[in-house]
Design an enzyme around this catalytic site. Structure first.
Site, PDB file in Angstrom:
ATOM      1  N   ALA A 113       2.292   1.713  -3.390  1.00  0.00           N
ATOM      2  CA  ALA A 113       1.289   2.289  -4.290  1.00  0.00           C
ATOM      3  C   ALA A 113       1.151   3.788  -4.052  1.00  0.00           C
ATOM      4  CB  ALA A 113      -0.054   1.598  -4.086  1.00  0.00           C
ATOM      5  N   TYR A 114       1.227   4.186  -2.798  1.00  0.00           N
ATOM      6  CA  TYR A 114       1.167   5.609  -2.448  1.00  0.00           C
ATOM      7  C   TYR A 114       2.329   6.376  -3.081  1.00  0.00           C
ATOM      8  CZ  TYR A 114       1.964   9.701   0.560  1.00  0.00           C
ATOM      9  OH  TYR A 114       2.224  10.958   1.038  1.00  0.00           O
ATOM     10  N   LEU A 115       3.533   5.845  -2.949  1.00  0.00           N
ATOM     11  CA  LEU A 115       4.704   6.530  -3.509  1.00  0.00           C
ATOM     12  C   LEU A 115       4.626   6.597  -5.033  1.00  0.00           C
ATOM     13  CD1 LEU A 115       7.580   5.085  -1.286  1.00  0.00           C
ATOM     14  CD2 LEU A 115       6.562   7.371  -1.168  1.00  0.00           C
ATOM     15  N   VAL A 145       0.841  -1.207   0.000  1.00  0.00           N
ATOM     16  CA  VAL A 145       0.000   0.000   0.000  1.00  0.00           C
ATOM     17  C   VAL A 145       0.872   1.252   0.000  1.00  0.00           C
ATOM     18  CG1 VAL A 145      -1.755   1.302   1.258  1.00  0.00           C
ATOM     19  CG2 VAL A 145      -1.928  -1.185   1.101  1.00  0.00           C
ATOM     20  N   LYS A 172       2.025   9.261  -5.934  1.00  0.00           N
ATOM     21  CA  LYS A 172       2.583  10.599  -5.732  1.00  0.00           C
ATOM     22  C   LYS A 172       3.575  10.945  -6.839  1.00  0.00           C
ATOM     23  CE  LYS A 172       0.895  12.526  -1.965  1.00  0.00           C
ATOM     24  NZ  LYS A 172       0.157  13.817  -2.074  1.00  0.00           N
TER      25      LYS A 172
END
Length: 220
Positions: free
Chosen positions: A130-132, A127, A135
């Site tokens: 996926a965030y990085l 997760v 962004k």
């Protein structure tokens, strides 16, 4: 100056709203939940209810009409999954950039994340990885916008310690921490310094006063 902040109920956004209102700027915060409106009013900001996951570019642009600057400080939050990293951290950021460009709000700041400029290591939590990636993709999209004077800010590990007003703000800082108070202070200073447009900056606590650190970036 009129500034519109996406993610207006976030911890950094609320601090920034108080700072901007306190210095006499006109500030609006975009929120998804109407029940958050009173918190924005208490911070001195005008609440604007709009779901950036479902809104059209024209709808968001209507909220940016007359704005001098826009700040993307929204995020799916720590309890969200991979799908919302795509729809908020990436999709909403891209939508907000499109809307700002359409509305003529040229000055555009993004609260991004340290580590968004490279592929996460294989052992990274899926997760968070996926965030990085979300962004990073959003940052690349903003950087492609010819109609925006953008600055991308990538803070280190965020804390709720009281701000010190002392930071390190350069292209690459290395890992470190930064109070949310100081992130808001840097955003406020960046809004006043057009010479910082076109920069991707990392931010941690450090040896320079906020205003001096921002001025040093503008001088190149």
């Amino acid at each position: 100056m009129r500034i519109v902040i996406a993610g207006g109920h976030g911890q950094i956004a609320l601090r920034l709203e108080r700072l901007l209102a306190g210095r006499g700027d006109e500030v609006a915060g975009i929120i998804r939940k109407p029940e958050q409106a009173d918190d924005l009013r208490a911070a001195g900001a005008e609440p604007v209810v709009c779901d950036l996951e479902s809104a059209s570019v024209d709808e968001v642009a209507s909220h940016l009409e007359g704005a001098d600057a826009a700040v993307f400080a929204a995020g799916a939050g720590p309890g969200s999954g991979v799908e919302r990293k795509e729809t908020v951290d990436k999709g909403a950021a891209q939508l907000f950039a499109d809307a700002a460009e359409r509305a003529g709000a040229r000055r555009f700041l993004v609260v991004s994340s340290m580590g968004a400029d490279s592929e996460p290591p294989p052992d990274t939590d899926p997760v968070f990885a996926a965030y990085l990636r979300a962004k990073g993709a959003a940052d690349a999209y903003v950087r492609s916008k010819k109609g925006l004077d953008w600055t991308i800010l990538r803070p280190g590990a965020l804390t709720n310690e009281p701000g010190t007003g002392m930071v390190r703000l350069v292209e690459h800082t290395g890992r470190g921490q930064i109070p949310r108070d100081d992130v808001a202070a840097v955003l406020g200073a960046l809004l006043l310094e057009p010479g910082t447009a076109g920069h991707v900056l990392e931010l941690i606590s450090g040896p320079m006063r906020v205003e001096e650190a921002v001025a040093a970036v503008a001088r190149g």
